[in-house]
Design an enzyme around this catalytic site. Structure first.
Site, mmCIF file in Angstrom:
data_model
loop_
_atom_site.group_PDB
_atom_site.id
_atom_site.type_symbol
_atom_site.label_atom_id
_atom_site.label_comp_id
_atom_site.label_asym_id
_atom_site.label_seq_id
_atom_site.Cartn_x
_atom_site.Cartn_y
_atom_site.Cartn_z
ATOM 1 N N CYS A 1 -12.396 2.389 -1.904
ATOM 2 C CA CYS A 1 -12.916 1.919 -3.184
ATOM 3 C C CYS A 1 -12.147 0.667 -3.585
ATOM 4 C CB CYS A 1 -12.756 3.008 -4.246
ATOM 5 S SG CYS A 1 -11.029 3.413 -4.611
ATOM 6 N N HIS B 1 -3.331 8.121 -1.383
ATOM 7 C CA HIS B 1 -3.090 9.408 -0.749
ATOM 8 C C HIS B 1 -3.758 9.514 0.615
ATOM 9 C CE1 HIS B 1 -1.718 11.756 -4.574
ATOM 10 N NE2 HIS B 1 -0.740 11.135 -3.970
ATOM 11 N N GLU C 1 -1.512 11.075 -11.056
ATOM 12 C CA GLU C 1 -2.312 10.395 -12.085
ATOM 13 C C GLU C 1 -2.153 11.052 -13.454
ATOM 14 O OE1 GLU C 1 -6.946 9.240 -13.119
ATOM 15 O OE2 GLU C 1 -6.366 9.393 -11.008
ATOM 16 N N CYS D 1 -14.312 7.810 -12.223
ATOM 17 C CA CYS D 1 -14.673 6.456 -11.830
ATOM 18 C C CYS D 1 -16.007 6.441 -11.071
ATOM 19 C CB CYS D 1 -13.571 5.818 -10.991
ATOM 20 S SG CYS D 1 -13.437 6.430 -9.306
ATOM 21 N N SER E 1 -5.365 13.984 -1.028
ATOM 22 C CA SER E 1 -6.311 13.128 -1.739
ATOM 23 C C SER E 1 -7.221 13.969 -2.630
ATOM 24 C CB SER E 1 -7.148 12.333 -0.731
ATOM 25 O OG SER E 1 -8.254 11.734 -1.355
ATOM 26 N N SER F 1 -9.541 6.636 0.000
ATOM 27 C CA SER F 1 -8.331 6.030 0.562
ATOM 28 C C SER F 1 -8.258 6.197 2.079
ATOM 29 C CB SER F 1 -7.086 6.643 -0.094
ATOM 30 O OG SER F 1 -7.099 8.057 0.023
#
Length: 289
Positions: free
Chosen positions: A12, A41, A131, A196, A224, A269
């Protein structure tokens, strides 16, 4: 084996931006460069960055981990860090470079603004993930981390001003359900769904593709969050088997017994070369009968 390449998949914009930042810092910086946690991650990406000379400091708590860095440059990862971590880096005389994803930055700013306006914030996120740690640091004592229905039931907020928001990489559908539970307890709650677009699009595509295949392979790291959520949504909403693999070596031929068509996607990722190697392996596979 017939393989359906699910799109969108893979990197992304936040991951791409973090890579660019890390590469530029390493090329332009003399002296030690550290990343405070995995930049993104994925173990393969982390190993590659370490080979390029970026040292990994990966503690459960970012503030504690910062104390392990005695000099040089520290890169804050795409997941973001708390204001307390940023301030401590300044006090320690470290050069700090922020690679936080712009979507995560937006959530930080939202929570800070809500707290300043007198709100208590119910934050839906995964316990232990960096996060939420960073976002909660924007307003300690005013942000309440919840992961499931039991956590929501245990909330004791007396403030009339309540808002609810979330980690950017969660399951779209699970989060909607949890938001609804928060609104049942606090009907006045102001809702800010911060999942997102990249996460949402990948999940929707994976669920749609599940209708056409016998099972789905998600290429991504066990750490992840967005990769884990891809597996979950395929199993729950696509009603098909789904498996998370870090790379080709994790594939089990028994998963494909009797299968004719498999879907492949990857976390935000995950390097494209890993996904390509998985696809090539599956295309050459003669599944057990």
């Amino acid at each position: 084996m017939e393989v359906l390449r699910i799109t969108p998949r893979g990197y992304c914009h936040g991951v791409v931006d973090a890579f660019r930042i890390a590469k530029r810092v390493r090329e332009e910086t003399e002296g030690p460069v550290h990343m405070l946690g995995q930049l993104v991650h994925n173990t393969h990406v982390t190993d590659e960055l370490q080979e390029q000379g970026i040292k990994l400091v990966d503690p459960p708590n970012r503030l504690a981990g910062l104390e392990q860095i005695t000099e040089g440059t520290v890169i804050f990862t795409a997941h973001g860090v708390s204001p307390q971590v940023k301030q401590r880096a300044v006090e320690m005389g470290l050069k700090a470079v922020d690679a936080t994803c712009s979507d995560v930055v937006r959530t930080h700013e939202l929570v800070e603004q809500l707290a300043r306006r007198g709100y208590d914030v119910v934050y839906i996120g995964r316990k232990g993930h960096p996060e939420p740690e960073g976002v909660i640091g924007e307003a300690p004592g005013r942000v309440h981390l919840v992961q499931d229905a039991a956590d929501i039931e245990a909330l004791r907020i007396s403030n009339e001003r309540v808002a609810v928001t979330c980690q950017t990489t969660l399951s779209v559908w699970d989060t909607e359900g949890l938001i609804e539970l928060v609104r049942r307890r606090y009907p006045q709650a102001e809702v800010h769904n911060e999942i997102c677009r990249a996460t949402q699009e990948r999940q929707e595509a994976a669920v749609e593709a599940a209708r056409e295949v016998d099972l789905v392979i998600v290429v991504g790291s066990p750490r992840s969050s967005n990769s884990q959520r891809l597996v979950e949504v395929v199993r729950k909403l696509g009603d098909k088997p789904a498996f998370l693999v870090n790379d080709m070596e994790d594939l089990d031929p028994e998963w494909f017994r009797g299968a004719r068509k498999v879907g492949v996607t990857s976390g935000a990722s995950t390097p494209s070369k890993l996904t390509r190697s998985v696809i090539e392996y599956l295309e050459a596979l003669d599944p057990p009968a």
